[in-house]
Enzyme design. Structure first.
Site, PDB file in Angstrom:
ATOM      1  N   LYS A  75     -14.937  -2.781   7.415  1.00 40.12           N
ATOM      2  CA  LYS A  75     -15.121  -3.534   6.179  1.00 40.12           C
ATOM      3  C   LYS A  75     -14.242  -4.900   6.208  1.00 40.12           C
ATOM      4  CE  LYS A  75     -11.630  -2.581   3.399  1.00 40.12           C
ATOM      5  NZ  LYS A  75     -10.445  -3.158   3.825  1.00 40.12           N
ATOM      6  N   TRP A  83       0.863  -1.077  -0.197  1.00 39.74           N
ATOM      7  CA  TRP A  83      -0.024  -0.221  -0.207  1.00 39.74           C
ATOM      8  C   TRP A  83       0.878   1.212   0.000  1.00 39.74           C
ATOM      9  CZ3 TRP A  83      -3.466   2.056  -1.885  1.00 39.74           C
ATOM     10  CH2 TRP A  83      -4.361   3.285  -1.456  1.00 39.74           C
TER      11      TRP A  83
END
Length: 328
Positions: free
Chosen positions: A183, A32
């Protein structure tokens, strides 16, 4: 002194807002962090990266930068923030947090840790449906940058926005952050659903009820309802709950195939933040008395209290109720 700091802040934001070349310190050289560095570099910004394995120092990397981007794993956030406190950074430099998780010691989000340690710095949350493997392939994506400081959010928007990434701003940093964090728990449940081959009907029901659960938790903890219907909520959930590129999805899928959690994590060879997030979330839910039926079954599964099949049965056998009786 205050006037000088305000002048420095305006100068920094002017550089970023006018899309002039800026210098960014990207903390975390994983998938990331590398993807974010690539996106900023695509816009002509100079990137200085740091991680423990690169062998450079934080002092070197943050010296003279216009923006700090933290993409380190959750377990390293508090220690890194504390180290930067020792080093000292100019107050006008915004800090962008792109970590999705909850701190096991304090139960705080990454932005809450950064805000506590750097109260005079603009803190910006970056979150959205951004699978790093697709970013690496230069596939189009969108994300959200959220801050209580609108100028800081707009400045960060300018840094990352390009033909590769559409960037929206938001004034709800905690909601934006919680959407991306919670999530990951649901992605584990989604992996279980697919691993057990329960079908589209079951998965559609799971994700719909999971969104209700995320909204319930997120608004209780300070987020705005509409944020969870946006890119950092529903958008991120759709991406990670439907792709084997998601490490958290792969955790659930592996467990449904009868593998142990330790075995699945070893296969991944990288962090699945949803595992830690689930444990911390249930601690928060117990403390705040928030109903979390789906997340609680994920917690029980990860802690070897039930099998994947028993988790499904527990959800199917819950008391009957009206659909919208417990959104908030």
């Amino acid at each position: 002194m205050t006037t000088n700091l305000a002048t420095e802040a305006n100068e920094t934001f002017s550089t970023l807002l006018n899309a002039e070349p800026a210098t960014l310190a990207v903390l975390g050289a994983g998938a990331w962090g590398s993807a974010l560095a690539e996106l900023a570099g695509h816009n002509g910004h100079q990137i200085q990266m740091w991680s423990r394995r690169l062998g450079n120092t934080l002092e070197e990397v943050v010296d003279g930068v216009d923006l700090i981007v933290s993409a380190i794993s959750m377990k390293g956030v508090a220690a890194t923030a504390a180290k930067l406190q020792e080093i000292g950074i100019p107050e006008h430099v915004p800090i962008v947090t792109a970590t999705k998780g909850l701190d096991p010691e304090s139960t705080r989000t990454p932005s809450q840790i950064w805000e506590a340690d750097f109260p005079d710095h603009p803190i910006v949350v970056l979150s959205g449906p951004n699978l790093s493997a697709e970013i690496d392939r230069h596939l189009p994506a969108a994300t959200v940058v959220a801050s209580s400081d609108p100028a800081a959010a707009e400045a960060v928007q300018k840094v990352f926005a390009s033909g590769l990434l559409r960037v929206y701003t938001s004034n709800d940093p905690i909601g934006t952050e919680l959407g991306g964090t919670l999530k990951n728990v649901i992605a584990i449940a989604s992996g279980v659903c697919d691993g057990l081959e329960l079908g589209i009907n079951a998965k559609s029901a799971l994700l719909t009820r999971a969104l209700t659960e995320i909204i319930r938790i997120g608004t209780h903890l300070g987020g705005q309802t509409e944020t969870f219907f946006g890119l950092s909520g529903l958008g991120d959930m759709l991406a990670t709950c439907n792709s084997a590129l998601s490490r958290n999805y792969r955790v659930g899928y592996g467990l449904a195939q009868g593998k142990t959690l330790e075995g699945v994590l070893e296969e991944l060879g990288s962090t699945a933040e949803g595992v830690n997030t689930t444990n911390v979330l249930i601690e928060i839910a117990n403390r705040e008395k928030i109903p979390t039926p789906i997340s609680r079954q994920v917690y029980r599964l990860l802690n070897n209290k039930i099998t994947p099949q028993q988790a499904v049965e527990a959800l199917m056998e819950r008391d009957l109720k009206a659909e919208f009786c417990d959104i908030f």
